[in-house]
Design a protein around this motif. Structure first.
Motif, mmCIF file in Angstrom:
data_model
loop_
_atom_site.group_PDB
_atom_site.id
_atom_site.type_symbol
_atom_site.label_atom_id
_atom_site.label_comp_id
_atom_site.label_asym_id
_atom_site.label_seq_id
_atom_site.Cartn_x
_atom_site.Cartn_y
_atom_site.Cartn_z
ATOM 1 N N CYS A 298 21.495 42.700 -12.848
ATOM 2 C CA CYS A 298 21.713 44.058 -12.397
ATOM 3 C C CYS A 298 21.959 44.961 -13.601
ATOM 4 O O CYS A 298 22.849 44.721 -14.401
ATOM 5 N N ASP B 76 23.325 49.792 -5.107
ATOM 6 C CA ASP B 76 23.624 48.379 -5.292
ATOM 7 C C ASP B 76 23.504 47.965 -6.751
ATOM 8 O O ASP B 76 23.570 46.792 -7.082
ATOM 9 N N PHE C 22 23.611 40.777 -6.757
ATOM 10 C CA PHE C 22 24.037 41.582 -5.626
ATOM 11 C C PHE C 22 25.513 41.905 -5.771
ATOM 12 O O PHE C 22 26.348 41.305 -5.126
ATOM 13 N N TYR D 4 30.276 49.351 -7.796
ATOM 14 C CA TYR D 4 28.999 49.714 -7.185
ATOM 15 C C TYR D 4 29.176 50.124 -5.743
ATOM 16 O O TYR D 4 28.250 50.161 -4.979
ATOM 17 N N ASN D 5 30.370 50.416 -5.392
ATOM 18 C CA ASN D 5 30.626 50.850 -4.031
ATOM 19 C C ASN D 5 31.483 52.096 -4.088
ATOM 20 O O ASN D 5 32.637 52.087 -3.716
ATOM 21 N N TYR E 261 16.630 43.789 2.806
ATOM 22 C CA TYR E 261 16.168 43.344 1.500
ATOM 23 C C TYR E 261 15.148 42.230 1.690
ATOM 24 O O TYR E 261 15.326 41.360 2.526
ATOM 25 N N CYS F 56 27.725 44.173 -4.850
ATOM 26 C CA CYS F 56 28.591 44.416 -3.704
ATOM 27 C C CYS F 56 28.090 43.664 -2.492
ATOM 28 O O CYS F 56 28.853 43.189 -1.678
ATOM 29 N N LEU F 57 26.799 43.547 -2.432
ATOM 30 C CA LEU F 57 26.227 42.896 -1.270
ATOM 31 C C LEU F 57 26.727 41.473 -1.174
ATOM 32 O O LEU F 57 26.844 40.927 -0.090
#
Length: 179
Positions: free
Chosen positions: A155, A99, A7, A28-29, A147, A9-10
């Motif tokens: 990733c 993401d 994850f 990723y953001n 999610y 950025c999450l």
DNA sequence: CGACTTTGACCAGCGC
DNA sequence: GCGCTGGTCAAAGTCG
């Protein structure tokens, strides 16, 4: 949590929602998706232990296959299987947050409390993670992403970005050993 | 041509 | 038991 490949950025969002508001270094953001991370709506009581949800789950081939088979056999026995779920709200023009994973949309349906939630599945063949994306009725600029499950693979985008660095590290490793 | 999206149909869970 | 609701399937269409 480590900058988890699972994850990218999450992870910021979970670990520290406030920190997540500014993560310019996060590849990723992208700007259009540097959403305002408003709050968490996990459906869990506050103080939920996020760690097991975010840490890479050790590969459990048997359990995984058994689970899939179970799911196949009882095609629509939803709400029985308890899987890690978490949700968060973002303010974004884009419905789908980038993401780093690849998602395949498998459904979209008009429901009561949300106009048209979309259902996505991770395209990785061994991964069974799903996510649901819906806009809030009160404020359509707010996207609620839910999610379900944990990725059991790295990733793709992150690995893509890191591969040149990894190559350099591998090349330098013998040299460093000589020093 | 493969990967992905769209969309109507299907079906199980749930409340009444 | 029945109807509503939400989640999933799968065929057809679209895109690169």
């Amino acid at each position: 949590m480590e900058p988890s490949p699972h994850f990218p950025c999450l992870s910021h969002q979970i670990a520290s929602p406030s920190a997540a508001r500014n993560c310019p270094s996060d590849p990723y953001n992208p700007p259009e998706q540097q959403a305002e991370h408003l709050s968490f709506a996990s459906g869990e009581p506050s103080g939920v232990d996020w760690a097991p949800l975010l840490l890479p789950r050790p590969t459990q081939e048997g359990e995984d296959e058994a689970g899939r088979e179970k799911e196949r056999s009882s095609r629509r026995t939803r709400k029985v299987v308890s899987r890690p779920r978490f949700a968060f709200r973002t303010r974004s023009a884009n419905d789908v947050l980038d993401d780093g994973y690849r998602w395949r949309k498998y459904g979209q349906k008009a429901v009561k409390n949300s106009m048209y939630p979309s259902y996505y599945r991770c395209t990785h063949h061994t991964c069974n993670v799903k996510k649901q994306v819906q806009r809030m009725t009160e404020d359509t600029s707010i996207v609620v992403t839910t999610y379900e499950g944990v990725h059991n693979h790295p990733c793709e985008k992150l690995m893509e970005a890191l591969s040149p660095l990894l190559k350099q590290v591998q090349l330098l490793a013998p040299v460093m050993g000589m020093l």
